[in-house]
Design a protein around this motif. Structure first.
Motif, PDB file in Angstrom:
ATOM      1  N   LEU A 221     108.438  10.813  40.022  1.00  0.00           N
ATOM      2  CA  LEU A 221     107.576  11.379  38.988  1.00  0.00           C
ATOM      3  C   LEU A 221     107.130  10.260  38.047  1.00  0.00           C
ATOM      4  CD1 LEU A 221     109.708  14.552  38.174  1.00  0.00           C
ATOM      5  CD2 LEU A 221     107.641  14.452  39.579  1.00  0.00           C
ATOM      6  N   PRO A 222     105.828   9.968  37.959  1.00  0.00           N
ATOM      7  CA  PRO A 222     105.346   8.834  37.151  1.00  0.00           C
ATOM      8  C   PRO A 222     105.794   8.875  35.695  1.00  0.00           C
ATOM      9  CG  PRO A 222     103.591   9.663  38.561  1.00  0.00           C
ATOM     10  CD  PRO A 222     104.718  10.639  38.674  1.00  0.00           C
ATOM     11  N   LEU A 223     105.832  10.062  35.089  1.00  0.00           N
ATOM     12  CA  LEU A 223     106.200  10.141  33.683  1.00  0.00           C
ATOM     13  C   LEU A 223     107.687   9.895  33.469  1.00  0.00           C
ATOM     14  CD1 LEU A 223     103.998  13.136  32.495  1.00  0.00           C
ATOM     15  CD2 LEU A 223     103.600  10.685  32.207  1.00  0.00           C
ATOM     16  N   VAL A 224     108.508  10.275  34.428  1.00  0.00           N
ATOM     17  CA  VAL A 224     109.939   9.979  34.346  1.00  0.00           C
ATOM     18  C   VAL A 224     110.151   8.474  34.486  1.00  0.00           C
ATOM     19  CG1 VAL A 224     112.192  10.303  35.440  1.00  0.00           C
ATOM     20  CG2 VAL A 224     110.648  12.249  35.168  1.00  0.00           C
ATOM     21  N   ARG A 225     109.392   7.855  35.350  1.00  0.00           N
ATOM     22  CA  ARG A 225     109.474   6.399  35.519  1.00  0.00           C
ATOM     23  C   ARG A 225     109.099   5.686  34.206  1.00  0.00           C
ATOM     24  NH1 ARG A 225     109.320   4.344  40.733  1.00  0.00           N
ATOM     25  NH2 ARG A 225     107.991   2.613  40.100  1.00  0.00           N
ATOM     26  N   SER A 226     108.068   6.188  33.532  1.00  0.00           N
ATOM     27  CA  SER A 226     107.666   5.606  32.246  1.00  0.00           C
ATOM     28  C   SER A 226     108.794   5.705  31.221  1.00  0.00           C
ATOM     29  CB  SER A 226     106.430   6.339  31.705  1.00  0.00           C
ATOM     30  OG  SER A 226     105.298   6.068  32.478  1.00  0.00           O
ATOM     31  N   ALA A 227     109.400   6.901  31.154  1.00  0.00           N
ATOM     32  CA  ALA A 227     110.486   7.103  30.195  1.00  0.00           C
ATOM     33  C   ALA A 227     111.664   6.192  30.510  1.00  0.00           C
ATOM     34  CB  ALA A 227     110.925   8.568  30.213  1.00  0.00           C
ATOM     35  N   LEU A 228     112.026   6.089  31.794  1.00  0.00           N
ATOM     36  CA  LEU A 228     113.166   5.252  32.173  1.00  0.00           C
ATOM     37  C   LEU A 228     112.883   3.781  31.885  1.00  0.00           C
ATOM     38  CD1 LEU A 228     115.992   5.077  33.346  1.00  0.00           C
ATOM     39  CD2 LEU A 228     114.982   4.925  35.634  1.00  0.00           C
ATOM     40  N   SER A 229     111.643   3.356  32.074  1.00  0.00           N
ATOM     41  CA  SER A 229     111.280   1.972  31.765  1.00  0.00           C
ATOM     42  C   SER A 229     111.531   1.665  30.290  1.00  0.00           C
ATOM     43  CB  SER A 229     109.803   1.734  32.102  1.00  0.00           C
ATOM     44  OG  SER A 229     109.390   0.444  31.684  1.00  0.00           O
ATOM     45  N   LEU A 230     111.134   2.586  29.414  1.00  0.00           N
ATOM     46  CA  LEU A 230     111.371   2.394  27.979  1.00  0.00           C
ATOM     47  C   LEU A 230     112.855   2.392  27.656  1.00  0.00           C
ATOM     48  CD1 LEU A 230     108.532   4.672  26.587  1.00  0.00           C
ATOM     49  CD2 LEU A 230     108.730   2.218  26.211  1.00  0.00           C
ATOM     50  N   MET A 231     113.608   3.260  28.321  1.00  0.00           N
ATOM     51  CA  MET A 231     115.058   3.314  28.087  1.00  0.00           C
ATOM     52  C   MET A 231     115.730   2.012  28.513  1.00  0.00           C
ATOM     53  SD  MET A 231     115.940   7.142  29.434  1.00  0.00           S
ATOM     54  CE  MET A 231     114.811   8.484  29.094  1.00  0.00           C
ATOM     55  N   ILE A 232     115.313   1.474  29.648  1.00  0.00           N
ATOM     56  CA  ILE A 232     115.908   0.221  30.130  1.00  0.00           C
ATOM     57  C   ILE A 232     115.601  -0.917  29.155  1.00  0.00           C
ATOM     58  CG2 ILE A 232     115.844  -1.536  31.945  1.00  0.00           C
ATOM     59  CD1 ILE A 232     115.463   0.739  33.965  1.00  0.00           C
ATOM     60  N   HIS A 233     114.375  -0.976  28.678  1.00  0.00           N
ATOM     61  CA  HIS A 233     114.041  -2.019  27.713  1.00  0.00           C
ATOM     62  C   HIS A 233     114.825  -1.835  26.421  1.00  0.00           C
ATOM     63  CE1 HIS A 233     110.164  -2.711  30.104  1.00  0.00           C
ATOM     64  NE2 HIS A 233     110.855  -3.826  30.160  1.00  0.00           N
ATOM     65  N   ASP A 234     115.068  -0.587  26.030  1.00  0.00           N
ATOM     66  CA  ASP A 234     115.902  -0.331  24.849  1.00  0.00           C
ATOM     67  C   ASP A 234     117.325  -0.822  25.068  1.00  0.00           C
ATOM     68  OD1 ASP A 234     114.050   0.816  23.154  1.00  0.00           O
ATOM     69  OD2 ASP A 234     115.233   2.627  22.800  1.00  0.00           O
ATOM     70  N   VAL A 235     117.891  -0.491  26.220  1.00  0.00           N
ATOM     71  CA  VAL A 235     119.295  -0.846  26.443  1.00  0.00           C
ATOM     72  C   VAL A 235     119.461  -2.364  26.558  1.00  0.00           C
ATOM     73  CG1 VAL A 235     119.543  -0.825  28.982  1.00  0.00           C
ATOM     74  CG2 VAL A 235     121.378   0.083  27.551  1.00  0.00           C
ATOM     75  N   LEU A 236     118.435  -3.052  27.051  1.00  0.00           N
ATOM     76  CA  LEU A 236     118.497  -4.520  27.090  1.00  0.00           C
ATOM     77  C   LEU A 236     118.402  -5.101  25.677  1.00  0.00           C
ATOM     78  CD1 LEU A 236     116.272  -5.291  30.220  1.00  0.00           C
ATOM     79  CD2 LEU A 236     118.769  -5.395  30.052  1.00  0.00           C
ATOM     80  N   GLY A 237     117.554  -4.487  24.843  1.00  0.00           N
ATOM     81  CA  GLY A 237     117.478  -4.926  23.450  1.00  0.00           C
ATOM     82  C   GLY A 237     118.782  -4.695  22.714  1.00  0.00           C
ATOM     83  N   LEU A 238     119.404  -3.559  22.976  1.00  0.00           N
ATOM     84  CA  LEU A 238     120.703  -3.259  22.371  1.00  0.00           C
ATOM     85  C   LEU A 238     121.759  -4.248  22.847  1.00  0.00           C
ATOM     86  CD1 LEU A 238     120.596   0.624  22.745  1.00  0.00           C
ATOM     87  CD2 LEU A 238     120.669  -0.612  20.576  1.00  0.00           C
TER      88      LEU A 238
END
Length: 358
Positions: A221-238
């Motif tokens: 699902l493209p929108l789930v992929r978008s959300a997960l991409s943002l989450m991964i970038h957040d967790v790397l920033g954290l």
């Protein structure tokens, strides 16, 4: 869903609804038009050009932050389709990360933000699974308000490195308190990311039965992929933030008495465990081409390799323990790893921010 939203989804979800087109055409404000277009009922991810308008508007003195925040929240409150709601959450998430600080500050002043605890869209099979994700994703975004109220900015904001530089030098209770806050946020975010992957998160936020979709189905699902991409970038920033804190702790670790060292050891053990969890989420992102992982090193190897040394010191008799020898070995290993991470994560954090993901 409304009839308009359902029609758009049933016909492939590749187009904006007629109502949305008319509403956008009749809107004078560029940022208001961008909200409509970025959060429309098509199943495509938000277009970069619309998101850029919103980010640029957040820096404009003529656009009140309240208008942007309330505009997106209103879009969520009146939507019944998981497509519109998830899209709106990802756009809001992007603005929290890359928008002007005033956007985040106004967001944090609201006593009630996203009220999606009972959100459910069961018109289609994937709606059940995505509704679970939406409920927990909204709680994660809501949790950012406490951090913003306290520090004036989110841990994952693009300007966060300057604000949280104290993690590299602080030695008192502020360091311990902030580290614990980081670890709690990482714990919750990993749970939401697992939910996006079609898995039970195993954390307090994920309080529902396991996702009815398998990983492969969910991440198509493209929108789930978008959300997960943002989450991964957040967790790397954290991770970058907490890695600074861990280096700071380890630089002093072998000068502490064993009681104090044992307390800090608990923080480090949590850090080492979470590195394993972060690695697993990042690997899923790589495997499904959601992120470009070539610049992201394995995070768990170095933290876990020095755990035995830290535990031995915490249990030692103090003066009989060769602290200097172990300190040199530990810090040499972690410093090399830290230097690589700061450089590579700075690169990886920019990947995907200007493409079609969000």
């Amino acid at each position: 869903c409304t009839d308009v939203e359902t029609a758009a989804i049933m016909e492939g979800g590749k187009r904006r609804s007629v109502r949305e087109k008319v509403k956008a055409a009749l809107t004078d404000s560029p940022w208001s038009r961008a909200i409509i277009k970025a959060t429309d009922s098509s199943t495509n991810p938000p277009k970069t050009k619309h998101v850029k308008v919103l980010i640029q508007s957040s820096f404009s003195s003529s656009v009140p932050a309240s208008d942007l925040v309330e505009g997106i929240i209103s879009r969520i409150n009146f939507a019944q389709s998981w497509v519109v709601v998830l899209k709106s959450l990802t756009v809001f998430h992007k603005l929290l990360r890359d928008g002007h600080k005033k956007f985040s500050v106004y967001f944090a002043t609201r006593s009630i933000v996203f009220q999606l605890d009972s959100f459910s869209d069961v018109k289609k099979r994937e709606g059940v699974a995505v509704s679970i994700l939406i409920r927990n994703y909204a709680k994660y975004l809501n949790s950012k308000t406490e951090i913003i109220r306290h520090y004036g900015i989110d841990f994952c904001h693009s300007n966060a490195p300057d604000v949280f530089a104290f993690l590299k030098s602080e030695t008192g209770t502020k360091l311990v308190k902030t580290t614990k806050q980081l670890q709690e946020i990482i714990h919750n975010l990993i749970g939401v990311a697992r939910c996006a992957c079609g898995r039970s998160g195993g954390v307090s936020y994920v309080d529902l039965p396991p996702c009815p979709l398998q990983e492969l189905e969910m991440l198509q699902l493209p929108l789930v992929r978008s959300a997960l991409s943002l989450m991964i970038h957040d967790v790397l920033g954290l991770f970058v933030r907490i890695n600074d804190a861990m280096v700071n702790i380890l630089e002093r670790y072998f000068t502490l008495n064993q009681s104090h060292a044992a307390n800090l050891l608990e923080l480090y053990e949590t850090f080492a465990r979470q590195c394993i969890d972060i690695d697993s989420i990042v690997e899923i992102g790589k495997a499904h081409d959601i992120i470009d992982g070539k610049h992201i090193p394995a995070l768990a190897e170095a933290p876990n390799s020095i755990l035995d040394t830290l535990r031995q010191y915490a249990k030692s008799e103090g003066s009989n323990y060769p602290a200097e020898e172990h300190q040199t070995a530990v810090l040499a290993q972690l410093s090399d790893h830290s230097e690589s991470l700061h450089k590579n994560l700075a690169i990886s954090a920019s990947i995907g921010t200007d493409d079609s993901e969000v």
